[in-house]
Design an enzyme around this catalytic site. Structure first.
Site, PDB file in Angstrom:
ATOM      1  N   ASP A  92      -6.594  15.635  62.722  1.00 23.60           N
ATOM      2  CA  ASP A  92      -6.822  16.538  61.607  1.00 23.60           C
ATOM      3  C   ASP A  92      -5.556  17.387  61.482  1.00 23.60           C
ATOM      4  O   ASP A  92      -4.775  17.487  62.436  1.00 23.60           O
ATOM      5  CB  ASP A  92      -8.045  17.416  61.912  1.00 23.60           C
ATOM      6  N   ASP A 108      -5.138  20.831  59.374  1.00 27.72           N
ATOM      7  CA  ASP A 108      -5.297  22.281  59.329  1.00 27.72           C
ATOM      8  C   ASP A 108      -5.926  22.829  60.606  1.00 27.72           C
ATOM      9  O   ASP A 108      -7.005  22.397  61.025  1.00 27.72           O
ATOM     10  CB  ASP A 108      -6.158  22.681  58.130  1.00 27.72           C
TER      11      ASP A 108
END
Length: 286
Positions: free
Chosen positions: A17, A19
């Protein structure tokens, strides 16, 4: 995505991922800042993004928040040039995002690359932004939300689903089937409980900078956890202080950029950000 002549299920990959896992905070907020400074956004738009960023820092990611950002973002970018958007994202990476990459996460990425593993970023952000960040960090490539564009301009619609929650897992499985990746031997990293479905697809899941819900889930499932955020002794108070500082930054920038804000509020023509160097490959894959 490019394909390799690999035997099915023989290659290992690491899925990240972006963020709060690779980059501190929400990358979309920092891209929004860059666009606002170039007169793409109104004052109302940037205040909304600032609110979502503060909520993200304080409380982590939520499904409702992502839906709000999706609808708001699609409305705003309708009619924008893909080339200009990518050019601004490149500039914002140099100005802001490069310094916000977690060194600890970058070290894990480098370890995977040194081991001969593929490294893929899986993000809800537009795929053009995900690929740009992946290219800058040296990853293999990126999977992201695909905004529809015609004639080089965004239409305000999506191709497929918003790459969030279970859709991340679906994208990872599809990529694995295409590239012959052995998911049982592969790795996945995320900070939010919304990344859980992606982590569940691999044999080596790890929560990085987990939010409270992810921490509880990782503990229950026995997943590895890594923490790269610098915690103040005052804990949550330090996070609140940093959010207040961010709000102060917005106030200062609004006062300095009032001319651009007024232009946006009264719907006067905006000044387009034209890159000095053309970007013919921004929609291509790494």
């Amino acid at each position: 995505m490019t394909s390799d002549a690999a035997r099915p299920g023989t290659r290992v990959a690491a899925f990240f991922d972006v963020d709060n896992t690779v980059i501190k905070g929400a990358s979309s907020f920092h891209i929004a800042r860059g666009l606002w400074q170039r007169d793409y956004f109104t004052l109302r738009d940037i205040v909304k993004f600032a609110y979502e960023q503060a909520a993200y820092v304080l409380f982590g990611e939520s499904h409702e928040q992502m839906d709000r950002l999706r609808q708001h973002g699609l409305t705003i970018v309708k009619g924008w040039s893909v080339a200009e958007m990518t050019a601004v994202a490149e500039e914002v990476y140099d100005e802001l995002l490069a310094s916000r990459v977690y060194p600890g996460t970058k070290a894990i990425i480098d370890e995977h690359l040194d081991a001969g593993h593929e490294v893929w970023f899986v993000t809800a952000s537009p795929v053009e932004v995900g690929r740009m960040v992946a290219r800058r960090i040296g990853a293999t490539g990126a999977l992201g939300t695909v905004p529809e564009h015609e004639g080089g301009h965004y239409t305000g619609r999506l191709v497929g689903e918003f790459l969030h929650g279970p859709h991340k897992a679906e994208a990872v499985r599809a990529l694995a089937a295409e590239r012959g990746l052995d998911l049982e031997s592969s790795y996945a990293y995320g900070d939010s409980v919304n990344d859980a479905s992606m982590l569940e697809t691999v044999g080596h899941p790890c929560a990085i900078n987990p939010d409270p819900k992810m921490r509880r889930l990782a503990t229950k499932r026995g997943w590895a956890m890594r923490e790269f955020r610098k915690r103040r002794k005052s804990g949550r108070r330090g996070i609140v202080k940093s959010s207040i500082t961010g709000a102060a930054w917005i106030t200062i920038q609004v006062s300095r950029g009032i001319k651009g804000a007024v232009r946006g509020l009264f719907r006067l023509p905006r000044r387009a950000a034209k890159p000095e160097t053309p970007h013919p490959d921004e929609a291509r894959e790494l």
